[in-house]
Design a protein around this motif. Structure first.
Motif, short mmCIF file in Angstrom:
data_model
loop_
_atom_site.label_atom_id
_atom_site.label_comp_id
_atom_site.label_asym_id
_atom_site.label_seq_id
_atom_site.Cartn_x
_atom_site.Cartn_y
_atom_site.Cartn_z
N ARG A 1 1.19 4.05 -3.18
CA ARG A 1 0.89 5.44 -2.74
C ARG A 1 2.38 6.06 -3.19
O ARG A 1 1.94 7.23 -3.59
CB ARG A 1 0.66 5.81 -1.07
CG ARG A 1 -0.60 6.53 -0.68
CD ARG A 1 -0.91 6.27 0.08
NE ARG A 1 -2.14 5.35 1.24
CZ ARG A 1 -1.66 4.55 2.03
NH1 ARG A 1 -1.29 4.75 3.24
NH2 ARG A 1 -3.18 3.89 2.40
N ARG B 1 2.40 8.77 -5.74
CA ARG B 1 2.96 10.30 -5.64
C ARG B 1 3.51 10.95 -6.33
O ARG B 1 4.20 12.53 -7.59
CB ARG B 1 3.00 10.59 -4.08
CG ARG B 1 3.26 11.96 -4.10
CD ARG B 1 3.50 11.98 -2.62
NE ARG B 1 3.78 13.40 -2.07
CZ ARG B 1 3.99 13.34 -0.67
NH1 ARG B 1 3.85 12.77 0.33
NH2 ARG B 1 2.83 15.06 -0.58
N THR C 1 -6.38 8.88 -0.04
CA THR C 1 -7.04 8.65 -1.24
C THR C 1 -8.53 9.41 -0.88
O THR C 1 -8.73 10.05 -0.72
CB THR C 1 -7.46 7.25 -0.28
OG1 THR C 1 -8.57 7.21 0.35
CG2 THR C 1 -6.25 6.31 -0.68
N GLU D 1 0.51 -1.67 0.42
CA GLU D 1 -0.32 -0.03 0.19
C GLU D 1 0.95 1.26 -0.34
O GLU D 1 0.51 2.51 -0.68
CB GLU D 1 -0.93 -0.54 0.95
CG GLU D 1 -1.80 -0.96 1.12
CD GLU D 1 -2.39 -1.13 2.11
OE1 GLU D 1 -2.27 -0.35 3.75
OE2 GLU D 1 -4.00 -2.07 2.65
N ASP E 1 -1.38 12.60 1.07
CA ASP E 1 -1.65 11.68 0.34
C ASP E 1 -2.37 10.39 1.35
O ASP E 1 -2.85 9.14 1.14
CB ASP E 1 0.16 10.36 1.15
CG ASP E 1 0.95 10.57 0.64
OD1 ASP E 1 0.91 10.62 -0.87
OD2 ASP E 1 2.17 10.30 0.84
#
Length: 174
Positions: free
Chosen positions: A73, A77, A136, A69, A134
């Motif tokens: 991320r 980014r 969702t 995860e 960051d």
């Protein structure tokens, strides 16, 4: 958290950190973050051992998924940041830019901030939560206490508006 679980976690901590380090390709800082986030998931009861496997197997699976995860991320980014830097022509980043290059980057940063300030408040909030914090889109919706559909709409409109604001003005270019 039960005492037995805490004891198991304490006994597994060195091995868990080694596994997190492996999952993060040797990056100590990321491994620390991943392990901390895995502990946080457990403390917040977002993940529970159901007994279908040994505790160690389950815990290492939690760490692996947490690392994945975090990697997703980070990659997401970086890809957005990379596209923005490519838009400005700053794909190559020198760790110690020349004074002229630093001034150019500062001007571009100021331009980006100026464009962000022109967005409607909700669009700016959503973009900030997603890009800088960051989160969702689901998490941003929870923070803003609006529907996911609303956040998606503000996100897409904000990106489109920012893109148009960042386009060079052909009339004023020489």
């Amino acid at each position: 958290m039960e005492r037995a679980t805490a004891d198991q976690l304490e006994a597994l901590h060195p091995d868990a950190f080694g596994w997190a380090l492996h999952c993060c390709a040797g990056d100590h800082a990321r491994a620390e973050d991943v392990l901390q986030n895995a502990y946080l998931k457990l403390a917040q009861q977002r993940t529970l051992h159901d007994g279908r496997s040994s505790f160690k197997t389950w815990w290492f699976g939690v760490i692996r998924l947490t690392a994945y995860e975090e990697f997703r991320r980070l990659r997401y980014r970086e890809s957005l940041l990379g596209r923005l830097l490519l838009h400005f022509g700053a794909a190559e980043q020198d760790p110690s830019p020349s004074p002229a290059r630093k001034m150019e980057l500062d001007e571009r940063t100021a331009e980006l901030r100026r464009c962000l300030a022109q967005l409607p408040a909700r669009q700016a909030e959503v973009l900030h939560l997603v890009f800088y914090q960051d989160l969702t889109l689901n998490e941003a919706a929870e923070v803003l206490r609006v529907s996911l559909g609303s956040v998606r709409q503000h996100y897409e409109r904000g990106k489109a508006r920012l893109r148009s604001l960042l386009q060079p003005d052909p009339i004023h270019e020489t």
